[in-house]
Enzyme design. Structure first.
Site, mmCIF file in Angstrom:
data_model
loop_
_atom_site.group_PDB
_atom_site.id
_atom_site.type_symbol
_atom_site.label_atom_id
_atom_site.label_comp_id
_atom_site.label_asym_id
_atom_site.label_seq_id
_atom_site.Cartn_x
_atom_site.Cartn_y
_atom_site.Cartn_z
ATOM 1 N N CYS A 85 44.605 42.927 27.425
ATOM 2 C CA CYS A 85 43.424 42.666 26.609
ATOM 3 C C CYS A 85 43.705 43.100 25.170
ATOM 4 O O CYS A 85 44.587 43.896 24.910
ATOM 5 C CB CYS A 85 42.224 43.404 27.185
ATOM 6 S SG CYS A 85 42.488 45.173 27.265
ATOM 7 N N LYS A 114 49.178 47.068 33.931
ATOM 8 C CA LYS A 114 49.322 45.629 34.111
ATOM 9 C C LYS A 114 49.799 45.013 32.810
ATOM 10 O O LYS A 114 49.156 45.140 31.773
ATOM 11 C CB LYS A 114 47.985 45.023 34.515
ATOM 12 C CG LYS A 114 47.999 43.520 34.563
ATOM 13 C CD LYS A 114 47.608 43.009 35.902
ATOM 14 C CE LYS A 114 47.537 41.514 35.946
ATOM 15 N NZ LYS A 114 46.354 41.061 36.672
ATOM 16 N N LYS A 123 38.059 43.218 39.917
ATOM 17 C CA LYS A 123 37.902 42.618 38.595
ATOM 18 C C LYS A 123 37.995 43.735 37.557
ATOM 19 O O LYS A 123 37.637 44.872 37.846
ATOM 20 C CB LYS A 123 36.525 41.942 38.550
ATOM 21 C CG LYS A 123 36.098 41.403 37.204
ATOM 22 C CD LYS A 123 36.767 40.085 36.903
ATOM 23 C CE LYS A 123 36.565 39.645 35.454
ATOM 24 N NZ LYS A 123 37.593 38.683 35.044
ATOM 25 N N ASN A 183 50.487 39.157 34.114
ATOM 26 C CA ASN A 183 49.185 38.582 33.832
ATOM 27 C C ASN A 183 49.411 37.106 33.450
ATOM 28 O O ASN A 183 50.550 36.650 33.413
ATOM 29 C CB ASN A 183 48.509 39.345 32.695
ATOM 30 C CG ASN A 183 46.986 39.353 32.879
ATOM 31 O OD1 ASN A 183 46.396 38.325 33.185
ATOM 32 N ND2 ASN A 183 46.366 40.495 32.691
ATOM 33 N N SER A 207 43.628 41.361 40.262
ATOM 34 C CA SER A 207 42.395 41.592 39.520
ATOM 35 C C SER A 207 41.795 40.276 39.010
ATOM 36 O O SER A 207 42.503 39.421 38.492
ATOM 37 C CB SER A 207 42.677 42.507 38.329
ATOM 38 O OG SER A 207 41.512 42.682 37.561
ATOM 39 N N SER A 243 39.349 31.031 31.021
ATOM 40 C CA SER A 243 38.982 31.833 29.850
ATOM 41 C C SER A 243 37.681 32.544 30.169
ATOM 42 O O SER A 243 36.670 32.349 29.505
ATOM 43 C CB SER A 243 38.835 30.965 28.606
ATOM 44 O OG SER A 243 37.779 30.046 28.793
ATOM 45 N N GLY A 262 46.647 35.935 43.583
ATOM 46 C CA GLY A 262 45.584 35.626 42.640
ATOM 47 C C GLY A 262 44.932 34.293 42.925
ATOM 48 O O GLY A 262 44.134 34.150 43.857
HETATM 49 C C1 LIG Z 1 39.991 33.451 37.037
HETATM 50 C C2 LIG Z 1 40.933 34.578 36.762
HETATM 51 C C3 LIG Z 1 40.448 35.798 36.299
HETATM 52 C C4 LIG Z 1 41.319 36.852 36.034
HETATM 53 N N1 LIG Z 1 40.812 38.058 35.606
HETATM 54 C C5 LIG Z 1 41.658 39.107 35.411
HETATM 55 C C6 LIG Z 1 41.153 40.392 35.064
HETATM 56 O O1 LIG Z 1 39.953 40.599 34.955
HETATM 57 N N2 LIG Z 1 42.033 41.410 34.861
HETATM 58 C C7 LIG Z 1 43.386 41.240 35.015
HETATM 59 O O2 LIG Z 1 44.148 42.193 34.841
HETATM 60 N N3 LIG Z 1 43.888 40.028 35.372
HETATM 61 C C8 LIG Z 1 43.063 38.971 35.572
HETATM 62 N N4 LIG Z 1 43.585 37.746 35.965
HETATM 63 C C9 LIG Z 1 45.045 37.599 36.143
HETATM 64 C C10 LIG Z 1 45.442 37.755 37.606
HETATM 65 O O3 LIG Z 1 45.125 39.037 38.064
HETATM 66 C C11 LIG Z 1 46.936 37.481 37.798
HETATM 67 O O4 LIG Z 1 47.678 38.416 37.045
HETATM 68 C C12 LIG Z 1 47.331 36.082 37.357
HETATM 69 O O5 LIG Z 1 46.324 35.165 37.698
HETATM 70 C C13 LIG Z 1 48.659 35.612 37.969
HETATM 71 O O6 LIG Z 1 48.603 35.482 39.344
HETATM 72 P P1 LIG Z 1 48.278 34.104 40.130
HETATM 73 O O7 LIG Z 1 49.133 33.048 39.557
HETATM 74 O O8 LIG Z 1 48.556 34.410 41.559
HETATM 75 O O9 LIG Z 1 46.832 33.824 39.904
HETATM 76 C C14 LIG Z 1 42.715 36.686 36.231
HETATM 77 C C15 LIG Z 1 43.193 35.462 36.700
HETATM 78 C C16 LIG Z 1 42.332 34.412 36.974
HETATM 79 C C17 LIG Z 1 42.895 33.116 37.470
#
Ligand SMILES: Cc1cc2nc3c(=O)[nH]c(=O)nc-3n(C[C@H](O)[C@H](O)[C@H](O)COP(=O)(O)O)c2cc1C
Ligand SMILES: Cc1cc2nc3c(=O)[nH]c(=O)nc-3n(C[C@H](O)[C@H](O)[C@H](O)COP(=O)(O)OP(=O)(O)OC[C@H]3O[C@@H](n4cnc5c(N)ncnc54)[C@H](O)[C@@H]3O)c2cc1C
Ligand SMILES: Cc1cc2nc3c(=O)[nH]c(=O)nc-3n(C[C@H](O)[C@H](O)[C@H](O)COP(=O)(O)OP(=O)(O)OC[C@H]3O[C@@H](n4cnc5c(N)ncnc54)[C@H](O)[C@@H]3O)c2cc1C
Ligand SMILES: Cc1cc2nc3c(=O)[nH]c(=O)nc-3n(C[C@H](O)[C@H](O)[C@H](O)COP(=O)(O)O)c2cc1C
Ligand code: FES
Ligand code: FES
Lengths: 309, 261, 309, 261
Positions: free
Chosen positions: A136, A171, A50, A198, A26, A75, A271
């Site tokens: 959140c 999540k 998202k 997350n 996401s 952020s 991600g």
């Molecule tokens: C730019 C960005 C936006 C994210 N937005 C969300 C989100 O809207 N909802 C959510 O549950 N996780 C969000 N995440 C967390 C990712 O889904 C994931 O759990 C986290 O980035 C770890 O995985 P990765 O290291 O492969 O990125 C976001 C991560 C990034 C980097």
């Protein structure tokens, strides 16, 4: 993947069945439409959207991105146009392309989760599952994340599950202590799986201006830097066999993905890697398949949790 | 937009920390329009640090030889890595990204500050190609960009260069080029440069009737509109604003609507 | 540093005064004797020793080290020869070199902390402070880390403080939820400062053998990868002004150190960096001094917490 | 032991993933004894990934020209980076580390498996220098180490090479060189190689009266005895053991006291 010798990549997480274990995380894949310019995202195990909220959210002030050692802080502040936007603008495109997404949603309290769910009752069959972003802040609990309170996790999960009766994924955040308790609560509330992890809370400062690098000061750390932490969370949950786990955090290539699978994850989330290599998720599907073939393993389920014994 | 591994033709130092990188890419040369940028992976083979791609404006394309050029300043680790690459090395490039800038006005005033000259140069070429009246104002801190002036001269347009530190050009900052604003009546203004320059222009041009388009920069993660990391605060309506993505909704915005903090 | 224009680097953490804010982290510098081959470790703000227990401990089975993206996992398992060894073999050498270390100790329960302290009463004046490693498992609480229980943190801190009456530092773990509560408890127990953070729990697996990369499966993640997380913890504690903080986690160069100082840390700990560049800590002292000089700041205390306002 | 930035004289590929790296260092050449190793930073300038130093045995030193040599196999990212360096590049080296091996016996049997030849080669040179009777048994998987044999030949000692896969040498594994153990009565045995070889030797030599010293490897963080990361389980007394540091208490241990898992 039509040749007979190709390993079977199907994974089952409770009542969720995926053609392969690779899911987009996401917030890192929008609704998959942009990545559709590069490859057929329908060939992934699933696309997670998202996170959407009841109402439009502006998100946090910029800068929103800062790169750190083998990782990045973001952020975004959950900027989104609201669940209506998903239903009116994203879902039709996905339907057209026969993609059944995992829809990520979040609310500020239980009522908001309820209200969003109420809007989804008509389109459930176009959605593979609902993922509850429980990292959140829960405004009713002074802004601490939902997953810090197992009882709330259970309630919210049960509410959504009851209203929609489609698979629900919780999540979880690594920032709030006992993840095992949150996972148990999600299971008790009727979740089919948990997504773990997350981002980790992090920050950075500019030593010349003495200002934070992010407009919001605090951000979420993702990318390869956090992989060992994510793997530890996944492993610890899987050893306890609480609930099927979708493992994520720092997965960059198929080797990383296999590492999560043998640590017990039933599926993996990609991600940050999507930002660096737009084909990352697709390549990971292929890599897992090649790995199994080379090891003469006919079904991916045979490696899930192999490192646990 | 495509992801491709392209070959470096030249990567020359043309000033202090200032480089020009040319690479072979028929695709980029064919597709790229002014205002667009490319996203380059700046880590070595098999490396994951620095992690994210770095965005660079297109400075020039040579459709005959299929060579695209960027002009870049070495800032941190990513650009330092880039500067170490040599002719024959391959780089992983994605582009063209962002929205093309398609000037409709007949008279165009281009304003560049520092490395902001990169997209402005490409835009200038395009404007000349479509027979517009073009005037270019460029401002530089010092004589580091002397060799860039050569490229500007080759465009055969009217231009003035302002320089804060020495005798190479008009002494001063680029906004001084606007002392007689009425001279540019009816011109559509395009500008790119440091935030301080853009703020000064916003102030200076507040009363003017010119349309003013700014090419903005922001830290990026994906470059393709997915992550919402690269937003700028943009006015929409009287008292409201929204965060808009520089990569996919920009990089060009109406300067008068940009809300600088 | 004798020239008059050199900035003053002295920092004060409650009743601890250090000639400069750079401290070596426990477990990454032994007792400083090895690094003495490279430079005068007495020129650091302080040397923190490896953690000592009441009795000798064998530690965990190898492999104990695995490298990850911009970080490393370790599972040393607190191997040490027991507090006797420190008193008989390390302290005499340190005395000879006029180095007053911060002595790190840990126990399996409060009684062990008490018994170790009992052995230290005679040598207190050779020790700058005692650091309590509260990330180690508390066997009385089912093996969860001490810092998960604020009440225990307070008790143990108070016990040691009362027995020794020298400065006490509580070292906190980022793996157990609310660090602010643990910091408050340490303060209430009489600690002069907290060290933040210890390593993050992490793991890794070999996808070919399906075995964990560490003999102990779980390890602690350190190095640049964790810096954003460490900084966030430090910042959040410092905003609340609970107690002086020694910031650590991923500091590799003087820029990193300054980042922790402006985020509110009164001193910084250098850990993994010592392994990569044996002169790291010394270089960081010099770098901070140069930074202050270039900015015309005459005292390091003027930058501490500068990013908080 | 010193930390120094040294210049690469040569970095040649001499087999599949097998390289010989020569660097200029009067200090290492003067100080290094057999059994010791150096710790090399394998990331590019200003990089922090890969993070930790990598240990390599000293293969040779040439005191006349002050050139020290290591022999290495490309395994992962660190050694891959190393292999990309060229003559004239600088590397950050710390050494010599670990305890010198100082054979006192007159007759020495050296046993090397694979890349274990690196420290054994240096030890062999040293033994010849001090006029000992030396026999070398080396085992390799395939002919990848053919060029290493040239160096062995140059030592002018008795040796046999075993090879699992082809006709280049005696077919088989290196332990077969011990079929007639009595031939090596009174020899002090030094060995270095993969764990499986060491285990086989431990078994084979269990009854023998020879002293057997093994040079061990373990993943390292500091290399100087500080972190306690590089331990091996070593028997001390009948039923007890302790974890000993390969870097500062080894790398040489009595093979009969090593407790393999
Ligand atoms: C730019 C960005 C936006 C994210 N937005 C969300 C989100 O809207 N909802 C959510 O549950 N996780 C969000 N995440 C967390 C990712 O889904 C994931 O759990 C986290 O980035 C770890 O995985 P990765 O290291 O492969 O990125 C976001 C991560 C990034 C980097
Ligand atoms: C649309 C666009 C076009 C650009 N065109 C050019 C150009 O033509 N020539 C040129 O020299 N520079 C250009 N830049 C700026 C360039 O991207 C940065 O200088 C570069 O990313 C710095 O990387 P670094 O690793 O050297 O620096 P670091 O400071 O180490 O970078 C760390 C992080 O900050 C990001 N970052 C740093 N500065 C900027 C910035 N100004 N904008 C966006 N991200 C930044 C990097 O992407 C990276 O994630 C452009 C930026 C954008 C957004
Ligand atoms: C005392 C000693 C002497 C050595 N001498 C030689 C030599 O002369 N020639 C040679 O080719 N190799 C030698 N090795 C092994 C060499 O250090 C590893 O092959 C190398 O570190 C692998 O690094 P990498 O980044 O390519 O592999 P990666 O697998 O990516 O390394 C990841 C991590 O594992 C560690 N690691 C991996 N394998 C080993 C190993 N076998 N021993 C210790 N750490 C390891 C690395 O240090 C690093 O931290 C020696 C090891 C030791 C301990
Ligand atoms: C090999 C190793 C051993 C450690 N041993 C201890 C220890 O004995 N006691 C302790 O309190 N912390 C110990 N730590 C944690 C460090 O003191 C420090 O808190 C942590 O590594 C974060 O800092 P860094 O990223 O700079 O290494 C150890 C860390 C490492 C890497
Ligand atoms: S960089 Fe991701 S949306 Fe613009
Ligand atoms: S590598 Fe640190 S003690 Fe051996």
């Amino acid at each position: 993947m039509s040749d007979a010798s190709a390993p079977n990549l199907e994974v089952v997480l409770g009542d969720i069945t995926l053609s392969n274990p690779v899911i987009s995380c996401s917030g890192t894949f929008a609704s998959g439409i942009e990545y559709g310019q590069f490859y057929d995202v329908g060939a992934l195990g699933a696309v997670t959207t998202k996170s959407f909220s009841l109402q439009k959210r502006q998100g946090n002030p910029p800068p929103r991105i800062f790169e750190t050692a083998c990782g990045m802080l973001n952020s975004i502040g959950l900027q989104n146009e609201g669940i209506d936007d998903f239903l009116n603008n994203h879902l039709p495109v996905l339907k057209e392309r026969s993609i059944r997404p995992i829809l990520s949603i979040f609310g500020e309290n239980r009522t908001e989760f309820e209200k969003i769910s109420a809007q989804l009752t008509d389109c459930c069959r176009y959605i593979a599952a609902v993922e509850l972003n429980l990292s959140c802040p829960n405004v009713e609990k002074g802004g601490m994340a939902f997953c810090a309170f197992p009882e709330t996790v259970k309630e919210v999960t049960a509410t959504v599950k009851k209203m929609l009766n489609i698979p629900v994924i919780a999540k979880l955040s690594p920032n709030t202590g006992r993840m095992d308790l949150a996972a148990e609560a999600a299971r008790d509330g009727g979740a089919s799986a948990v997504s773990v992890i997350n981002t980790l809370v992090g920050t950075a400062f500019d030593i010349h201006t003495c200002r934070p690098r992010l407009g919001n000061v605090m951000g979420g750390l993702s990318g390869p830097a956090i992989k060992p932490v994510a793997l530890a969370h996944v492993y610890k949950l899987c050893v306890k066999k609480i609930i099927p786990v979708i493992g994520m955090g720092g997965i960059f290539d198929w080797e990383d993905a296999v590492e999560f699978l043998i640590a017990g994850a039933s599926a993996v989330g990609i991600g940050t890697a999507n930002f660096v290599d737009y084909f990352a998720a697709q390549k990971i599907v292929d890599g897992i398949s090649r790995y199994l073939k080379e090891k003469n393993i006919d079904h991916v389920k045979k490696i899930i949790g192999k490192a646990l014994h | 937009m495509k992801l491709a591994n392209v070959e470096i033709i030249n990567n020359n130092r043309i000033g202090d920390r200032l480089y020009k990188l040319e690479f072979f890419s028929p695709y980029i040369c064919k597709m790229a329009s002014p205002g667009q940028f490319i996203n380059i992976r700046c880590c070595g083979p098999g490396q994951i640090d620095p992690l994210l791609r770095r965005p660079f404006s297109i400075y020039d394309t040579d459709k005959k030889f299929n060579v695209a050029t960027i002009l870049y300043l070495v800032k941190g680790r990513g650009t330092a890595n880039l500067s170490r690459l040599e002719r024959g090395n391959m780089i992983d490039v994605c582009g063209p990204l962002g929205n093309p800038v398609q000037p409709t006005a007949d008279k165009i005033l281009l304003i560049a500050g520092g490395i902001g000259i990169a997209p402005i140069h490409f835009l200038a070429k395009h404007c000349i190609h479509s027979h517009k009246t073009v005037y270019l104002l460029a401002g530089f801190k010092d004589q580091n960009y002397m060799l860039v002036e050569k490229d500007i001269m080759r465009l055969s347009i009217d231009y003035s260069i302002y320089c804060e530190q020495n005798m190479w050009a008009n002494r001063g900052v680029v906004t001084q080029g606007l002392h007689n604003l009425s001279r540019f009546q009816g011109y559509h203004i395009y500008c790119c440069g440091p935030v301080d320059m853009l703020k000064a222009l916003q102030k200076k041009l507040a009363g003017a009737k010119n349309q003013v388009t700014a090419l903005l920069e922001e830290r990026m993660a994906c470059g393709i509109g997915v992550c919402q990391g690269c937003v700028q605060k943009i006015k929409n309506g009287r008292d409201s604003y929204s965060y808009q993505k520089v990569c996919s909704q920009g990089p060009a915005f109406n300067l008068m609507e940009v809300l600088f903090e």
